[in-house]
Design a protein around this motif. Sequence first.
Motif, PDB file in Angstrom:
ATOM      1  N   GLN A   1       0.841  -1.195   0.000  1.00 14.10           N
ATOM      2  CA  GLN A   1       0.000   0.000   0.000  1.00 14.10           C
ATOM      3  C   GLN A   1       0.879   1.249   0.000  1.00 14.10           C
ATOM      4  O   GLN A   1       1.850   1.348   0.749  1.00 14.10           O
ATOM      5  N   ASN A   2       0.519   2.211  -0.850  1.00 12.57           N
ATOM      6  CA  ASN A   2       1.392   3.348  -1.136  1.00 12.57           C
ATOM      7  C   ASN A   2       1.750   4.185   0.084  1.00 12.57           C
ATOM      8  O   ASN A   2       2.845   4.729   0.164  1.00 12.57           O
ATOM      9  N   ASP A   3       0.826   4.309   1.022  1.00 10.65           N
ATOM     10  CA  ASP A   3       1.070   5.181   2.164  1.00 10.65           C
ATOM     11  C   ASP A   3       1.487   4.419   3.418  1.00 10.65           C
ATOM     12  O   ASP A   3       1.466   4.959   4.521  1.00 10.65           O
ATOM     13  N   VAL A   4       1.856   3.154   3.250  1.00  8.07           N
ATOM     14  CA  VAL A   4       2.345   2.328   4.363  1.00  8.07           C
ATOM     15  C   VAL A   4       3.856   2.170   4.232  1.00  8.07           C
ATOM     16  O   VAL A   4       4.366   1.834   3.167  1.00  8.07           O
ATOM     17  N   GLU A   5       4.559   2.410   5.322  1.00  9.04           N
ATOM     18  CA  GLU A   5       5.996   2.164   5.355  1.00  9.04           C
ATOM     19  C   GLU A   5       6.280   0.994   6.281  1.00  9.04           C
ATOM     20  O   GLU A   5       5.884   1.001   7.446  1.00  9.04           O
ATOM     21  N   VAL A   6       6.941  -0.018   5.755  1.00 10.06           N
ATOM     22  CA  VAL A   6       7.323  -1.172   6.571  1.00 10.06           C
ATOM     23  C   VAL A   6       8.639  -0.845   7.263  1.00 10.06           C
ATOM     24  O   VAL A   6       9.660  -0.634   6.616  1.00 10.06           O
ATOM     25  N   LEU A   7       8.596  -0.796   8.582  1.00  8.85           N
ATOM     26  CA  LEU A   7       9.772  -0.430   9.362  1.00  8.85           C
ATOM     27  C   LEU A   7      10.600  -1.636   9.790  1.00  8.85           C
ATOM     28  O   LEU A   7      11.816  -1.522   9.978  1.00  8.85           O
ATOM     29  N   MET A   8       9.934  -2.782   9.929  1.00 10.27           N
ATOM     30  CA  MET A   8      10.641  -3.956  10.451  1.00 10.27           C
ATOM     31  C   MET A   8       9.854  -5.215  10.099  1.00 10.27           C
ATOM     32  O   MET A   8       8.619  -5.198  10.110  1.00 10.27           O
ATOM     33  N   VAL A   9      10.549  -6.285   9.769  1.00  8.50           N
ATOM     34  CA  VAL A   9       9.929  -7.582   9.518  1.00  8.50           C
ATOM     35  C   VAL A   9      10.722  -8.650  10.246  1.00  8.50           C
ATOM     36  O   VAL A   9      11.958  -8.677  10.191  1.00  8.50           O
ATOM     37  N   LYS A  10      10.006  -9.536  10.942  1.00  5.53           N
ATOM     38  CA  LYS A  10      10.624 -10.701  11.575  1.00  5.53           C
ATOM     39  C   LYS A  10       9.782 -11.917  11.201  1.00  5.53           C
ATOM     40  O   LYS A  10       8.652 -12.060  11.674  1.00  5.53           O
ATOM     41  N   ASP A  11      10.342 -12.760  10.361  1.00  2.00           N
ATOM     42  CA  ASP A  11       9.626 -13.940   9.877  1.00  2.00           C
ATOM     43  C   ASP A  11      10.016 -15.148  10.725  1.00  2.00           C
ATOM     44  O   ASP A  11      10.989 -15.845  10.434  1.00  2.00           O
ATOM     45  N   TYR A  12       9.221 -15.394  11.758  1.00  6.69           N
ATOM     46  CA  TYR A  12       9.471 -16.534  12.634  1.00  6.69           C
ATOM     47  C   TYR A  12       8.816 -17.812  12.105  1.00  6.69           C
ATOM     48  O   TYR A  12       8.829 -18.842  12.799  1.00  6.69           O
ATOM     49  N   ILE A  13       8.263 -17.739  10.889  1.00  7.96           N
ATOM     50  CA  ILE A  13       7.772 -18.953  10.237  1.00  7.96           C
ATOM     51  C   ILE A  13       8.919 -19.582   9.468  1.00  7.96           C
ATOM     52  O   ILE A  13       9.201 -20.779   9.599  1.00  7.96           O
TER      53      ILE A  13
END
Length: 214
Positions: A109-121
Amino acid sequence: MAIPNLPEEYDQLDQWTTLMMLYNSALKEVQTRVNILSDEFQHINHYNPIEHVKARIKTPESIVKKLKRLGFEATIDNMYRELHDIAGIRIVCSFTSDIYYLADAISRQNDVEVLMVKDYIANPKPNGYRSYHMVISVPIYLSSGQVEMKVEIQIRTIAMDFWASLEHKIQYKFEGAAPEHMRESLKECADMAAVLDERMLALNESLQREEKKV
């Protein structure tokens, strides 16, 4: 308060209630976006990928405790700058494929900024914990303009959520020092839950292929 774009009149208001209002607004914003994605997915694929959604705001006690654990003074500015999970949403899905679909759809989404991702899968914790975590920044539109607020999103399957709920109860009961036999049993259950998720996903994909033949 170190929150940009707030109007001057907010300086005269209680900073704590102002911050909580903004976090609550951010939760409503993300919930609405998730609901729209769910409706679209159901329209296209004829099933709802989301079993349920739970939103929460951290309690004052939890906020202060976490700031102190991280080595920060318990101030409004530090809450806003240093903590990423004051506002949190947990999305429980049917299948692991739904988790990645939702995470990708939100992040694009254009106005969403992803600051951090942790993929525990893909990379489970040593105790067996599996879940997909992302921290995003979303715009809240006030009468004076736009304010960016952080929301943590946790996305997991029913099996992952069931396991995490029991693990939390055990850790709470033993104050983080659960007996070794319980920790080992929990790890075994986590592995079994992962296998169950894989088999359920495979069955669902087989079902979808059969339905396309009709």
